[in-house]
Design a protein around this motif. Sequence first.
Motif, short mmCIF file in Angstrom:
data_model
loop_
_atom_site.label_atom_id
_atom_site.label_comp_id
_atom_site.label_asym_id
_atom_site.label_seq_id
_atom_site.Cartn_x
_atom_site.Cartn_y
_atom_site.Cartn_z
N VAL A 77 62.18 38.30 21.71
CA VAL A 77 62.18 36.84 21.58
C VAL A 77 61.18 36.22 22.53
N MET A 78 61.22 36.65 23.80
CA MET A 78 60.28 36.12 24.79
C MET A 78 58.84 36.48 24.44
N LEU A 79 58.64 37.70 23.94
CA LEU A 79 57.30 38.15 23.57
C LEU A 79 56.75 37.28 22.44
N THR A 80 57.61 36.95 21.48
CA THR A 80 57.19 36.09 20.36
C THR A 80 56.80 34.71 20.86
N ILE A 81 57.63 34.15 21.75
CA ILE A 81 57.33 32.82 22.32
C ILE A 81 56.06 32.88 23.15
N ASN A 82 55.89 33.94 23.91
CA ASN A 82 54.69 34.10 24.73
C ASN A 82 53.44 34.15 23.86
N ASN A 83 53.51 34.89 22.75
CA ASN A 83 52.37 34.97 21.84
C ASN A 83 52.08 33.61 21.21
N ALA A 84 53.14 32.88 20.87
CA ALA A 84 52.96 31.54 20.29
C ALA A 84 52.31 30.59 21.29
N LEU A 85 52.58 30.81 22.58
CA LEU A 85 52.01 29.98 23.64
C LEU A 85 50.73 30.59 24.22
N SER A 86 50.13 31.52 23.48
CA SER A 86 48.85 32.15 23.88
C SER A 86 48.93 32.80 25.26
N GLY A 87 50.04 33.47 25.53
CA GLY A 87 50.18 34.23 26.78
C GLY A 87 50.58 33.43 27.99
N ARG A 88 50.98 32.19 27.80
CA ARG A 88 51.25 31.32 28.95
C ARG A 88 52.52 31.74 29.71
N LEU A 89 53.53 32.26 29.02
CA LEU A 89 54.73 32.72 29.73
C LEU A 89 54.39 33.88 30.65
N HIS A 90 53.58 34.80 30.17
CA HIS A 90 53.19 35.97 30.97
C HIS A 90 52.45 35.54 32.23
N LEU A 91 51.50 34.62 32.07
CA LEU A 91 50.72 34.16 33.22
C LEU A 91 51.59 33.39 34.21
N SER A 92 52.53 32.61 33.69
CA SER A 92 53.45 31.89 34.58
C SER A 92 54.35 32.86 35.33
N HIS A 93 54.77 33.92 34.64
CA HIS A 93 55.60 34.94 35.30
C HIS A 93 54.82 35.62 36.43
N ILE A 94 53.55 35.85 36.21
CA ILE A 94 52.70 36.44 37.27
C ILE A 94 52.71 35.53 38.50
N ALA A 95 52.66 34.21 38.26
CA ALA A 95 52.68 33.26 39.38
C ALA A 95 53.97 33.41 40.19
N PHE A 96 55.12 33.52 39.49
CA PHE A 96 56.39 33.73 40.19
C PHE A 96 56.42 35.07 40.91
N ASP A 97 55.79 36.06 40.31
CA ASP A 97 55.80 37.41 40.88
C ASP A 97 54.96 37.49 42.15
N ARG A 98 53.87 36.74 42.17
CA ARG A 98 52.94 36.83 43.31
C ARG A 98 53.26 35.85 44.43
N TYR A 99 53.88 34.73 44.08
CA TYR A 99 54.09 33.67 45.07
C TYR A 99 55.56 33.21 45.09
N ASN A 100 55.97 32.71 46.23
CA ASN A 100 57.29 32.08 46.35
C ASN A 100 57.15 30.57 46.14
N VAL A 101 58.22 29.93 45.71
CA VAL A 101 58.24 28.47 45.59
C VAL A 101 58.38 27.89 46.99
N THR A 102 57.50 27.00 47.36
CA THR A 102 57.51 26.39 48.69
C THR A 102 58.00 24.95 48.61
N PRO A 103 58.42 24.37 49.73
CA PRO A 103 58.87 22.97 49.70
C PRO A 103 57.73 21.99 49.37
N LEU A 104 56.55 22.21 49.97
CA LEU A 104 55.46 21.24 49.83
C LEU A 104 54.14 21.88 49.41
N GLY A 105 54.20 22.88 48.57
CA GLY A 105 52.99 23.37 47.93
C GLY A 105 52.22 24.42 48.70
N GLN A 106 51.26 25.02 47.99
CA GLN A 106 50.45 26.10 48.52
C GLN A 106 49.20 26.25 47.67
#
Length: 400
Positions: free
Chosen positions: A268-297
Amino acid sequence: MNKEILDIKLRFPISETLKKKFPFIPEYLYLTGLFLYIASQLVQGTMIAYRLIPGSLAYHIQLLAIFIVIVKAVLFDDYSLKDWSILILLGIVLWSSGNNAVVLDIFYYYIFIVSAKGIDFKKIATLFFITITLGLIITFALAKTGLISGLTYTRPNGAMRYALGTIYPSDLAARCFCLMLAYALIKNFKLCVPEYIGMISVTIWVYVVTNTKVDLILMSLFIIVAIFYKKAVLALKLLTPRGIAIILGGTVAIIILMSYLYTPGNKVMLTINNALSGRLHLSHIAFDRYNVTPLGQYIEQHGFGGGTKAVLNYFYIDISYIRVLMMFGAIVFITMVLFLLYLSYSFMNSQAYSLEIVLIFVALSALVDQHMWELSFNIIFLATFANLQTFSIRRTDYTL
């Protein structure tokens, strides 16, 4: 400090004199600043900034534009001392966040939101439409004559994509979509058959030129809503402001969770990711590489825009909600979501249904593109304190 002092409206004697003699000055100042900012930011999104003028020139024009609208707000807007305290505090938070992310777009946009108080929003939409339309025509002409590069890209399936002087085909598609929203606002959705035919023609042209699926879907859906505008308004009334807020908030929460939990093994996620031209995958990479900060990075990103050379280790956060959360931090992200819900409630409460529909489409487009907080793409947030008399069935004054 007692309540009477906090409620004092800050006015300068010279401001009252100027306003009486030249009542058009506040509007002229704001629209001049807005034009300079939108035009210069548009240039930054084209090959003009890469070939014909120094990139720093557009930035300095933007600073001049910001100075002009700040002068307008300080001299002519009747915010109270309490209002200014809140506005300045929020501005400091946004500036700090943008400074950490090394991107000040949200902070600059915020200044234009605050300074738009009392300005007829129809004039803002008209200025936006004319400026972007003329800017794109000039860009197309320069690309056609070879003064700037037109940029051509090829999809893996062999489909050709043309940027026509802008920095990337999807940027061109997004601009055309935003122009469609602005035009509908100018007409307050009172469109005729030739205008619908024109919008359909533009949609087809945009898809043929840019081969951008998501904007094709957004533009097609928007045309359908415009055609059945009265039924769309009825649907909004049935949903109620609370129901719309739940849907908007839920959509943001879902895209965040899906990006965070994304796994290519989930069909299901793969189908949605393909429909969004890989945007879910790239966003997941952002979560994987970085932590959420209070005031940005600062997040280093590598995209295709502005060149034809192969990009190694391509990584770019396109989804606006993920972009704000990861780059600008949790505080700004929560503020943004609350602002969206507040603005939606305000539009519904004042029965400004045309503005509400455009806001919903901006929120939808933010699921697939990064331009939510760029004034040369999206102007709907400027309606926060602007004069909405043209759009409201029942006029409502917007106060802090």
